[in-house]
Motif scaffolding. Structure first.
Motif, short mmCIF file in Angstrom:
data_model
loop_
_atom_site.label_atom_id
_atom_site.label_comp_id
_atom_site.label_asym_id
_atom_site.label_seq_id
_atom_site.Cartn_x
_atom_site.Cartn_y
_atom_site.Cartn_z
N ALA A 54 0.83 -1.20 0.00
CA ALA A 54 0.00 0.00 0.00
C ALA A 54 0.87 1.25 0.00
O ALA A 54 0.58 2.23 -0.70
CB ALA A 54 -0.94 0.00 1.21
N LYS A 55 1.95 1.24 0.78
CA LYS A 55 2.85 2.40 0.85
C LYS A 55 3.52 2.64 -0.50
O LYS A 55 3.61 3.77 -0.98
CB LYS A 55 3.90 2.19 1.95
N LEU A 56 3.98 1.57 -1.16
CA LEU A 56 4.59 1.70 -2.48
C LEU A 56 3.58 2.21 -3.51
O LEU A 56 3.92 3.04 -4.37
CB LEU A 56 5.19 0.37 -2.94
N ALA A 57 2.35 1.74 -3.43
CA ALA A 57 1.30 2.21 -4.35
C ALA A 57 1.05 3.70 -4.15
O ALA A 57 0.90 4.46 -5.11
CB ALA A 57 0.02 1.41 -4.14
N GLU A 58 1.02 4.15 -2.90
CA GLU A 58 0.83 5.57 -2.60
C GLU A 58 1.97 6.41 -3.16
O GLU A 58 1.76 7.48 -3.75
CB GLU A 58 0.74 5.74 -1.08
N ILE A 64 6.44 9.69 -7.32
CA ILE A 64 7.71 9.78 -6.60
C ILE A 64 8.53 8.56 -6.95
O ILE A 64 8.03 7.44 -6.92
CB ILE A 64 7.46 9.86 -5.08
N LYS A 65 9.77 8.80 -7.30
CA LYS A 65 10.69 7.69 -7.60
C LYS A 65 11.50 7.37 -6.35
O LYS A 65 11.89 8.27 -5.61
CB LYS A 65 11.64 8.08 -8.74
N ILE A 66 11.76 6.09 -6.14
CA ILE A 66 12.59 5.65 -5.03
C ILE A 66 13.94 5.24 -5.61
O ILE A 66 14.01 4.36 -6.46
CB ILE A 66 11.95 4.47 -4.28
#
Length: 160
Positions: A54-58, A64-66
């Motif tokens: 869920a955090k990665l989807a947000e 935003i790129k990680i």
């Protein structure tokens, strides 16, 4: 997370091979590796409470790129500092020009002389194609960013 900084993260990666395996480590494995009780508790608590998918989807939804140490976009010069940050969150894009960058940081309570000198230094750098990097704080930082933008130059804000 609190208690797990760059050095501990590197130790976890060295021991487990990747972040996924380190994330799933047992309390005993973490203890064996020398991770202290506070850091272990923080990791176990985060693992119980955090929905990574869920955090990665947000994050993706917000464009935003990680970037991590092995990412091709991770700034090469940043990799060379003594303790490079393991993760960067990037909004926007980096260009070839950004390889030529200078950080301008300073006080939040600037004087008129500080304002003038920041504008002059930034102007000279921007006119020579240098990207201005700063922390987006009030004072010297914001003068540097604004001057670069006013001149049509590149600017990157780095937030801690």
């Amino acid at each position: 997370m609190p208690g797990i900084g760059t050095a501990k993260l590197q130790a976890l990666l060295d021991y487990f091979g990747d972040v996924a395996a380190a994330w799933q480590a047992t309390e005993l494995e973490l203890k064996r590796l020398g991770v202290d009780k506070r850091a272990t508790n923080n990791l176990l608590q985060a693992r119980a409470e955090l929905d990574l998918d869920a955090k990665l989807a947000e994050i993706r939804q917000k464009n935003i790129k990680i970037l991590h140490w092995d990412s091709p976009l991770y700034p090469a010069y940043l990799r060379e500092v003594d303790v490079p940050p393991p993760v960067l969150y990037m909004h926007g894009r980096l260009t070839e020009q950004d390889q030529f960058a200078v950080a301008i940081v300073g006080t939040r309570r600037l004087t008129s002389y500080g304002r003038q000198m920041t504008r002059e230094i930034t102007t000279g750098l921007v006119r020579h194609g240098v990207t201005i990097v700063s922390g987006l704080a009030k004072g010297i930082d914001s003068i540097a960013h604004q001057t670069a933008l006013d001149l049509g130059g590149r600017t990157i804000a780095v937030l801690g």
